[in-house]
Motif scaffolding. Sequence first.
Motif, PDB file in Angstrom:
ATOM      1  N   MET A  54      53.273  90.899  37.682  1.00  0.00           N
ATOM      2  CA  MET A  54      52.121  90.543  38.501  1.00  0.00           C
ATOM      3  C   MET A  54      51.941  91.519  39.661  1.00  0.00           C
ATOM      4  O   MET A  54      52.916  92.017  40.217  1.00  0.00           O
ATOM      5  CB  MET A  54      52.281  89.129  39.062  1.00  0.00           C
ATOM      6  CG  MET A  54      52.231  88.030  38.023  1.00  0.00           C
ATOM      7  SD  MET A  54      50.561  87.752  37.391  1.00  0.00           S
ATOM      8  CE  MET A  54      49.786  86.996  38.824  1.00  0.00           C
ATOM      9  N   PHE A  55      50.679  91.755  40.027  1.00  0.00           N
ATOM     10  CA  PHE A  55      50.363  92.531  41.214  1.00  0.00           C
ATOM     11  C   PHE A  55      49.985  91.589  42.349  1.00  0.00           C
ATOM     12  O   PHE A  55      49.634  90.432  42.129  1.00  0.00           O
ATOM     13  CB  PHE A  55      49.238  93.521  40.918  1.00  0.00           C
ATOM     14  CG  PHE A  55      49.686  94.673  40.058  1.00  0.00           C
ATOM     15  CD1 PHE A  55      50.090  95.868  40.627  1.00  0.00           C
ATOM     16  CD2 PHE A  55      49.733  94.546  38.673  1.00  0.00           C
ATOM     17  CE1 PHE A  55      50.537  96.916  39.836  1.00  0.00           C
ATOM     18  CE2 PHE A  55      50.173  95.590  37.875  1.00  0.00           C
ATOM     19  CZ  PHE A  55      50.578  96.779  38.464  1.00  0.00           C
ATOM     20  N   GLN A  56      50.084  92.084  43.560  1.00  0.00           N
ATOM     21  CA  GLN A  56      49.878  91.229  44.721  1.00  0.00           C
ATOM     22  C   GLN A  56      48.441  90.704  44.782  1.00  0.00           C
ATOM     23  O   GLN A  56      47.516  91.332  44.269  1.00  0.00           O
ATOM     24  CB  GLN A  56      50.197  91.995  46.003  1.00  0.00           C
ATOM     25  CG  GLN A  56      49.223  93.138  46.307  1.00  0.00           C
ATOM     26  CD  GLN A  56      49.651  93.952  47.512  1.00  0.00           C
ATOM     27  OE1 GLN A  56      50.808  94.283  47.673  1.00  0.00           O
ATOM     28  NE2 GLN A  56      48.701  94.291  48.355  1.00  0.00           N
ATOM     29  N   TRP A  61      45.799  88.094  37.107  1.00  0.00           N
ATOM     30  CA  TRP A  61      46.738  88.334  36.008  1.00  0.00           C
ATOM     31  C   TRP A  61      46.165  89.265  34.956  1.00  0.00           C
ATOM     32  O   TRP A  61      46.868  90.129  34.426  1.00  0.00           O
ATOM     33  CB  TRP A  61      47.122  86.986  35.404  1.00  0.00           C
ATOM     34  CG  TRP A  61      48.083  87.028  34.273  1.00  0.00           C
ATOM     35  CD1 TRP A  61      49.416  87.289  34.325  1.00  0.00           C
ATOM     36  CD2 TRP A  61      47.786  86.779  32.880  1.00  0.00           C
ATOM     37  NE1 TRP A  61      49.982  87.206  33.067  1.00  0.00           N
ATOM     38  CE2 TRP A  61      49.006  86.898  32.164  1.00  0.00           C
ATOM     39  CE3 TRP A  61      46.629  86.465  32.186  1.00  0.00           C
ATOM     40  CZ2 TRP A  61      49.071  86.711  30.782  1.00  0.00           C
ATOM     41  CZ3 TRP A  61      46.694  86.283  30.809  1.00  0.00           C
ATOM     42  CH2 TRP A  61      47.914  86.409  30.126  1.00  0.00           C
ATOM     43  N   TRP A  62      44.892  89.100  34.621  1.00  0.00           N
ATOM     44  CA  TRP A  62      44.301  89.923  33.571  1.00  0.00           C
ATOM     45  C   TRP A  62      44.372  91.406  33.931  1.00  0.00           C
ATOM     46  O   TRP A  62      44.606  92.255  33.068  1.00  0.00           O
ATOM     47  CB  TRP A  62      42.839  89.530  33.320  1.00  0.00           C
ATOM     48  CG  TRP A  62      41.865  90.108  34.317  1.00  0.00           C
ATOM     49  CD1 TRP A  62      41.458  89.555  35.495  1.00  0.00           C
ATOM     50  CD2 TRP A  62      41.202  91.377  34.218  1.00  0.00           C
ATOM     51  NE1 TRP A  62      40.583  90.393  36.144  1.00  0.00           N
ATOM     52  CE2 TRP A  62      40.411  91.521  35.381  1.00  0.00           C
ATOM     53  CE3 TRP A  62      41.200  92.408  33.275  1.00  0.00           C
ATOM     54  CZ2 TRP A  62      39.621  92.646  35.624  1.00  0.00           C
ATOM     55  CZ3 TRP A  62      40.419  93.535  33.514  1.00  0.00           C
ATOM     56  CH2 TRP A  62      39.635  93.637  34.677  1.00  0.00           C
ATOM     57  N   LEU A  63      44.177  91.704  35.222  1.00  0.00           N
ATOM     58  CA  LEU A  63      44.171  93.094  35.663  1.00  0.00           C
ATOM     59  C   LEU A  63      45.546  93.730  35.495  1.00  0.00           C
ATOM     60  O   LEU A  63      45.654  94.927  35.218  1.00  0.00           O
ATOM     61  CB  LEU A  63      43.701  93.177  37.112  1.00  0.00           C
ATOM     62  CG  LEU A  63      43.593  94.576  37.732  1.00  0.00           C
ATOM     63  CD1 LEU A  63      42.772  95.503  36.851  1.00  0.00           C
ATOM     64  CD2 LEU A  63      42.976  94.473  39.130  1.00  0.00           C
ATOM     65  N   ALA A  64      46.593  92.927  35.620  1.00  0.00           N
ATOM     66  CA  ALA A  64      47.931  93.451  35.366  1.00  0.00           C
ATOM     67  C   ALA A  64      48.045  93.930  33.919  1.00  0.00           C
ATOM     68  O   ALA A  64      48.632  94.982  33.638  1.00  0.00           O
ATOM     69  CB  ALA A  64      48.987  92.384  35.663  1.00  0.00           C
ATOM     70  N   ALA A 116      43.017  88.606  26.143  1.00  0.00           N
ATOM     71  CA  ALA A 116      42.689  89.803  25.371  1.00  0.00           C
ATOM     72  C   ALA A 116      43.241  91.066  26.018  1.00  0.00           C
ATOM     73  O   ALA A 116      43.730  91.971  25.321  1.00  0.00           O
ATOM     74  CB  ALA A 116      41.176  89.920  25.196  1.00  0.00           C
ATOM     75  N   PHE A 117      43.194  91.143  27.352  1.00  0.00           N
ATOM     76  CA  PHE A 117      43.659  92.368  28.003  1.00  0.00           C
ATOM     77  C   PHE A 117      45.159  92.567  27.846  1.00  0.00           C
ATOM     78  O   PHE A 117      45.634  93.708  27.761  1.00  0.00           O
ATOM     79  CB  PHE A 117      43.243  92.390  29.470  1.00  0.00           C
ATOM     80  CG  PHE A 117      41.869  92.980  29.659  1.00  0.00           C
ATOM     81  CD1 PHE A 117      41.699  94.348  29.692  1.00  0.00           C
ATOM     82  CD2 PHE A 117      40.757  92.169  29.750  1.00  0.00           C
ATOM     83  CE1 PHE A 117      40.437  94.905  29.832  1.00  0.00           C
ATOM     84  CE2 PHE A 117      39.493  92.710  29.895  1.00  0.00           C
ATOM     85  CZ  PHE A 117      39.322  94.086  29.938  1.00  0.00           C
TER      86      PHE A 117
END
Length: 464
Positions: A54-56, A61-64, A116-117
């Motif tokens: 995870m990013f801050q 979550w999807w962007l991770a 999907a990501f």
Amino acid sequence: MIWLPLLSSLLLGSVKGLDLDTTSQDSVCDAATLIVDGIMDYYEGIRYGGTVGMFQPPYYWWLAGEVFGGLIDTWYFCENDTYETIIYDALLAQIGQDKDYMPSNQTATEGNDDQAFWGLAALEAAERNFTNPSGEYKDVSWMGLAQAVYNTMWSRWDTTNCGGGLRWQIFTWNTGYDYKNSVSNAGLFNIAARIARYTSNDTYADTAKTIYDWLRDVNFIYLNGNGYQVYDGAKIGTDNCSTLSKAEWTYNYGILIGGCAYMYNYTEDQSWLTEVGRFYEGISATFLNNSIIYERQCQESGTCNNDQRSFKSVFSRMLGATAKLVPEYHDKIMDIITASAKGAAESCSGGSDGHTCGMNWAYGGWDGWYGLGEQISALEVMQNLLIDKHDAPYSYYGGRRTNGTSSSRGGGSSNIDNEAGTSADDESLNANSMRIKSKDRVAAGIITGIVLAIVIALTVWMLV
């Protein structure tokens, strides 16, 4: 009116961007190293108490999943294993109990596009021969994880409304459950096309065509002259997805042209080459500013949110894949990537480190915007300059087929698991209701009892 990020860049003055030679692998990879270091500034998984994968906040979550897909390509193109363990741990930490990228920390809010990501990231790992899972994960494969995402998403295909399609949201209580969007369906189309090519299994290609035909039938993909326009989606409502939300985003176009490229490379069917061409025309007409990629929907107005500021990343990745898989469009697409990479390098001249990346690649320097989205977008467009120096995405049996039969082994080492994800519970598959397990019922009962006791105590106190 000058928006704040641009104003701040003007006050800081002109700063030289990254020194990028677009023809040199060493130059591209030197730039990539600096950008990835900036990406890691946002990563929670290596901080005390942080969640692996995870990013801050405020990054979702999807962007991770999108970021780790791009970092796999950095590992591959630049042969740089500095962050290999971090990528490996992140991809496995988020697979969830059923090994389908529906982890317990996300399932209440997870959408089809979110899942999907992560499926796309798993595919990137399989196609690039990223370090295969071992130890406690020895029964897991990257391709199997992608197939689990495919199986769970395909099980949600909804023919009751709008004649087909995936809803944006998985769970009934989330806003957007009544909305069918392009990115969820494009994501599944892309996943199905890539699994088809990797496995040489036409079942996945048939699914990809079903999804693609539906997207065209409901006019989410709309032919305007020689090129496509891709609209965001539509509510189910009473008019069966007829009232379209006409916002256009780079990532929809990218995921779709990439899926068509994989289908053409796998089937050699000229109709898919035609589709690639129509998307190329649509991209050229919609998302280029002086030959440089930009997010037209929000960039000029300075209204792009944290999600939208990352869309050019997967867009650039899919343009690179298309140029590699479809030789007929190689030169035209590489012209876009080259011009955009030069602009992105110039934008990476901000921040206290002197190489923080901005959003506007045509600005000629840093525009004052910064964040995870800006970093990963700049990284992906630059590293896709290297596609000609490396192999095409690997497959298990081979890329193109000859006379309908599989060609020689394609170099992929990730094992195939067609049944992955099919043993998951209803929560992961249809997911129209949350299954409460026994321990959850007990916990809920305890909490309810505590709350009730507090209410009674307060009532008695007030009466006294």
